[in-house]
Design a protein around this motif. Structure first.
Motif, PDB file in Angstrom:
ATOM      1  N   THR A   1      -4.077   6.313  -7.687  1.00 49.44           N
ATOM      2  CA  THR A   1      -4.037   6.221  -6.306  1.00 49.44           C
ATOM      3  C   THR A   1      -3.411   4.840  -5.306  1.00 49.44           C
ATOM      4  O   THR A   1      -3.721   4.755  -4.395  1.00 49.44           O
ATOM      5  CB  THR A   1      -5.542   6.453  -5.598  1.00 49.44           C
ATOM      6  OG1 THR A   1      -6.288   5.307  -5.906  1.00 49.44           O
ATOM      7  CG2 THR A   1      -6.388   7.562  -6.179  1.00 49.44           C
ATOM      8  N   ASP A   2      -2.871   4.323  -6.204  1.00 45.77           N
ATOM      9  CA  ASP A   2      -2.132   2.950  -5.857  1.00 45.77           C
ATOM     10  C   ASP A   2      -0.749   3.310  -5.262  1.00 45.77           C
ATOM     11  O   ASP A   2       0.013   3.861  -5.902  1.00 45.77           O
ATOM     12  CB  ASP A   2      -1.756   2.092  -7.137  1.00 45.77           C
ATOM     13  CG  ASP A   2      -1.435   0.732  -6.591  1.00 45.77           C
ATOM     14  OD1 ASP A   2      -1.018   0.453  -5.341  1.00 45.77           O
ATOM     15  OD2 ASP A   2      -1.762  -0.090  -7.508  1.00 45.77           O
ATOM     16  N   PRO A   3      -0.705   3.059  -4.063  1.00 48.12           N
ATOM     17  CA  PRO A   3       0.629   3.471  -3.255  1.00 48.12           C
ATOM     18  C   PRO A   3       1.635   2.391  -3.284  1.00 48.12           C
ATOM     19  O   PRO A   3       2.800   2.956  -3.014  1.00 48.12           O
ATOM     20  CB  PRO A   3       0.018   3.472  -1.886  1.00 48.12           C
ATOM     21  CG  PRO A   3      -1.081   2.581  -1.793  1.00 48.12           C
ATOM     22  CD  PRO A   3      -1.834   2.476  -3.016  1.00 48.12           C
ATOM     23  N   VAL A   4       1.455   1.308  -3.954  1.00 41.93           N
ATOM     24  CA  VAL A   4       2.518   0.415  -4.082  1.00 41.93           C
ATOM     25  C   VAL A   4       2.857   0.289  -5.432  1.00 41.93           C
ATOM     26  O   VAL A   4       4.055   0.245  -5.853  1.00 41.93           O
ATOM     27  CB  VAL A   4       1.827  -0.964  -3.487  1.00 41.93           C
ATOM     28  CG1 VAL A   4       2.865  -2.092  -3.558  1.00 41.93           C
ATOM     29  CG2 VAL A   4       1.379  -0.868  -1.881  1.00 41.93           C
ATOM     30  N   ASN A   5       1.972   0.085  -6.339  1.00 37.81           N
ATOM     31  CA  ASN A   5       2.226  -0.360  -7.774  1.00 37.81           C
ATOM     32  C   ASN A   5       1.451   0.834  -8.521  1.00 37.81           C
ATOM     33  O   ASN A   5       0.481   0.278  -9.240  1.00 37.81           O
ATOM     34  CB  ASN A   5       1.947  -1.746  -8.097  1.00 37.81           C
ATOM     35  CG  ASN A   5       2.725  -2.694  -7.540  1.00 37.81           C
ATOM     36  OD1 ASN A   5       3.992  -2.683  -7.557  1.00 37.81           O
ATOM     37  ND2 ASN A   5       2.024  -3.720  -7.007  1.00 37.81           N
ATOM     38  N   ALA A   6       2.108   1.828  -8.778  1.00 38.63           N
ATOM     39  CA  ALA A   6       1.410   2.992  -9.557  1.00 38.63           C
ATOM     40  C   ALA A   6       1.401   2.830 -11.201  1.00 38.63           C
ATOM     41  O   ALA A   6       2.095   3.649 -11.801  1.00 38.63           O
ATOM     42  CB  ALA A   6       2.101   4.220  -9.272  1.00 38.63           C
ATOM     43  N   THR A   7       1.093   1.477 -11.701  1.00 35.84           N
ATOM     44  CA  THR A   7       1.244   1.325 -13.207  1.00 35.84           C
ATOM     45  C   THR A   7       0.811   2.289 -14.060  1.00 35.84           C
ATOM     46  O   THR A   7       1.129   2.787 -14.974  1.00 35.84           O
ATOM     47  CB  THR A   7       0.710  -0.159 -13.447  1.00 35.84           C
ATOM     48  OG1 THR A   7       1.261  -1.072 -12.391  1.00 35.84           O
ATOM     49  CG2 THR A   7       0.790  -0.593 -14.939  1.00 35.84           C
TER      50      THR A   7
ATOM     51  N   ILE B   1      -1.667   4.562   5.117  1.00 41.77           N
ATOM     52  CA  ILE B   1      -2.575   5.260   4.140  1.00 41.77           C
ATOM     53  C   ILE B   1      -3.379   6.173   5.149  1.00 41.77           C
ATOM     54  O   ILE B   1      -3.970   6.052   6.180  1.00 41.77           O
ATOM     55  CB  ILE B   1      -3.653   4.028   3.608  1.00 41.77           C
ATOM     56  CG1 ILE B   1      -2.875   3.450   2.352  1.00 41.77           C
ATOM     57  CG2 ILE B   1      -4.570   5.221   2.932  1.00 41.77           C
ATOM     58  CD1 ILE B   1      -3.754   2.178   1.861  1.00 41.77           C
ATOM     59  N   GLN B   2      -3.416   7.382   4.797  1.00 45.33           N
ATOM     60  CA  GLN B   2      -4.022   8.463   5.175  1.00 45.33           C
ATOM     61  C   GLN B   2      -5.307   8.863   4.453  1.00 45.33           C
ATOM     62  O   GLN B   2      -5.332   9.224   3.545  1.00 45.33           O
ATOM     63  CB  GLN B   2      -3.058   9.774   5.514  1.00 45.33           C
ATOM     64  CG  GLN B   2      -2.067   9.657   6.139  1.00 45.33           C
ATOM     65  CD  GLN B   2      -2.278   9.338   7.690  1.00 45.33           C
ATOM     66  OE1 GLN B   2      -3.135   9.964   8.439  1.00 45.33           O
ATOM     67  NE2 GLN B   2      -1.514   8.230   8.006  1.00 45.33           N
ATOM     68  N   THR B   3      -6.567   8.256   5.192  1.00 44.25           N
ATOM     69  CA  THR B   3      -7.721   8.363   4.515  1.00 44.25           C
ATOM     70  C   THR B   3      -8.295   9.839   4.164  1.00 44.25           C
ATOM     71  O   THR B   3      -8.902  10.065   3.089  1.00 44.25           O
ATOM     72  CB  THR B   3      -8.915   7.649   5.380  1.00 44.25           C
ATOM     73  OG1 THR B   3      -8.472   6.387   5.728  1.00 44.25           O
ATOM     74  CG2 THR B   3     -10.053   7.605   4.677  1.00 44.25           C
ATOM     75  N   ARG B   4      -7.918  10.716   5.078  1.00 43.90           N
ATOM     76  CA  ARG B   4      -8.092  12.098   4.953  1.00 43.90           C
ATOM     77  C   ARG B   4      -7.411  12.394   3.729  1.00 43.90           C
ATOM     78  O   ARG B   4      -7.900  13.663   2.983  1.00 43.90           O
ATOM     79  CB  ARG B   4      -7.691  12.964   6.013  1.00 43.90           C
ATOM     80  CG  ARG B   4      -8.179  14.535   5.930  1.00 43.90           C
ATOM     81  CD  ARG B   4      -7.969  15.122   7.139  1.00 43.90           C
ATOM     82  NE  ARG B   4      -8.826  16.700   7.131  1.00 43.90           N
ATOM     83  CZ  ARG B   4      -9.648  16.772   7.698  1.00 43.90           C
ATOM     84  NH1 ARG B   4     -10.522  15.853   8.304  1.00 43.90           N
ATOM     85  NH2 ARG B   4     -10.297  18.004   7.622  1.00 43.90           N
ATOM     86  N   ASN B   5      -6.637  12.058   2.951  1.00 46.88           N
ATOM     87  CA  ASN B   5      -5.924  12.283   1.659  1.00 46.88           C
ATOM     88  C   ASN B   5      -6.744  11.999   0.452  1.00 46.88           C
ATOM     89  O   ASN B   5      -6.557  12.520  -0.478  1.00 46.88           O
ATOM     90  CB  ASN B   5      -4.559  11.577   1.514  1.00 46.88           C
ATOM     91  CG  ASN B   5      -3.351  12.036   2.600  1.00 46.88           C
ATOM     92  OD1 ASN B   5      -3.667  13.163   3.070  1.00 46.88           O
ATOM     93  ND2 ASN B   5      -2.273  11.500   2.307  1.00 46.88           N
TER      94      ASN B   5
ATOM     95  N   ASN C   1      -7.209   2.458  -8.908  1.00 46.60           N
ATOM     96  CA  ASN C   1      -6.866   2.192  -7.385  1.00 46.60           C
ATOM     97  C   ASN C   1      -6.340   0.888  -7.212  1.00 46.60           C
ATOM     98  O   ASN C   1      -6.732  -0.033  -7.726  1.00 46.60           O
ATOM     99  CB  ASN C   1      -8.232   2.264  -6.440  1.00 46.60           C
ATOM    100  CG  ASN C   1      -7.980   2.140  -5.117  1.00 46.60           C
ATOM    101  OD1 ASN C   1      -7.295   3.178  -4.521  1.00 46.60           O
ATOM    102  ND2 ASN C   1      -8.375   1.188  -4.541  1.00 46.60           N
ATOM    103  N   GLY C   2      -5.213   0.735  -6.317  1.00 51.18           N
ATOM    104  CA  GLY C   2      -4.636  -0.288  -6.069  1.00 51.18           C
ATOM    105  C   GLY C   2      -5.371  -1.373  -4.933  1.00 51.18           C
ATOM    106  O   GLY C   2      -6.373  -0.758  -4.327  1.00 51.18           O
ATOM    107  N   ALA C   3      -4.923  -2.529  -4.903  1.00 53.88           N
ATOM    108  CA  ALA C   3      -5.308  -3.509  -4.220  1.00 53.88           C
ATOM    109  C   ALA C   3      -5.447  -3.115  -2.633  1.00 53.88           C
ATOM    110  O   ALA C   3      -6.302  -3.375  -1.783  1.00 53.88           O
ATOM    111  CB  ALA C   3      -5.031  -5.017  -4.124  1.00 53.88           C
ATOM    112  N   SER C   4      -3.995  -2.759  -2.485  1.00 54.96           N
ATOM    113  CA  SER C   4      -3.800  -2.257  -1.064  1.00 54.96           C
ATOM    114  C   SER C   4      -4.782  -1.073  -0.366  1.00 54.96           C
ATOM    115  O   SER C   4      -4.629  -1.041   0.972  1.00 54.96           O
ATOM    116  CB  SER C   4      -2.174  -1.723  -0.814  1.00 54.96           C
ATOM    117  OG  SER C   4      -2.063  -0.739  -1.529  1.00 54.96           O
ATOM    118  N   SER C   5      -5.284  -0.220  -1.584  1.00 56.04           N
ATOM    119  CA  SER C   5      -5.876   0.929  -0.819  1.00 56.04           C
ATOM    120  C   SER C   5      -7.407   0.571  -1.086  1.00 56.04           C
ATOM    121  O   SER C   5      -8.155   1.722  -1.151  1.00 56.04           O
ATOM    122  CB  SER C   5      -5.454   2.254  -1.475  1.00 56.04           C
ATOM    123  OG  SER C   5      -5.333   2.123  -2.807  1.00 56.04           O
TER     124      SER C   5
END
Length: 241
Positions: free
Chosen positions: A39-45, A65-69, A88-92
């Protein structure tokens, strides 16, 4: 009952994706076929590890980020008969944790016959206090239905403060009852074990893929085999896994 393993920590660059890959590889080694989600929107490692068939969940709309997603995440989890691993990434981190708590997702998962396990990481040096604080906040905010596994990652430095190791720190002693297991990532000598593991991760390869490569030296494969065994033996002892 499927276990829903979520790797959560607000600090970036502390090894969350590595932990997700280790859990997934451990499950595969036991003959399971876990559902892996990034679910990491920046770094999908995590998504980069093709052998693990990781599904990338899009949670961004434009620059936000759309929380409803996150509803889609629950829909993916609900019917799963296999364990689920979510990186999950730090940004989310803040949006996802708020979503899980405010929507009472741990209790919902329990009603569905699932069990939620939160994996969080503590690392040393400058990130120590931030990651310890992050653990304490998660433990205080999540309801009793959520179990916790703490991973100690010494990559950035020794995990101690004022002469106390993690298990002597107030954040742990106050929340000890919430912690089902502690997994200690081994401290790796930088020019041997550390370099071998770093190269493997940079190529987004699993332990099994790397150990099968004849192009690598015998000792590189031997060291990676040792690291894998050290991690998996600890997971064998963690009943929550």
């Amino acid at each position: 009952m499927a276990k829903i393993h979520m790797v959560l920590q607000g600090k970036g660059g502390v090894g969350k994706s590595f932990i997700a890959t280790v859990i997934a590889q451990y499950k595969v080694s036991k003959g399971q076929q876990p559902l892996c989600i990034d679910t990491d929107p920046v770094n999908a490692t995590f998504h980069g590890f093709k052998a693990l068939n990781v599904r990338l969940l899009e949670i961004m709309q434009g620059d936000e980020i759309q929380t409803r997603n996150f509803d889609t995440l629950v829909e993916l989890i609900a019917p799963s008969k296999d364990d689920v691993i979510i990186d999950n990434g730090a940004s989310s981190f803040v949006p996802l944790t708020h979503y899980l708590i405010s929507n009472q997702v741990p209790a919902l998962l329990q009603e569905m016959g699932h069990e939620m396990v939160v994996h969080t990481v503590i690392t040393g040096s400058q990130a120590l206090l931030d990651t310890v604080s992050g653990f304490a906040q998660l433990a205080s905010q999540f309801p009793a239905e959520a179990l916790f596994v703490v991973w100690l990652n010494p990559f950035w430095g020794s995990i101690e403060h004022d002469g106390k190791g993690f298990e002597q720190m107030k954040a742990y002693t106050a929340n000890k009852a919430r912690v089902s297991a502690i997994v200690k990532i081994p401290a790796l000598k930088e020019d041997t074990y550390g370099r071998d593991l770093s190269d493997m991760l940079q190529e987004r390869l699993t332990f099994d893929e790397t150990l099968a490569m004849d192009s690598l030296t015998i000792m590189t494969r031997q060291r990676l085999k040792i690291v894998k065994a050290q991690l998996f033996s600890q997971l064998d002892s963690a009943a929550v896994l």
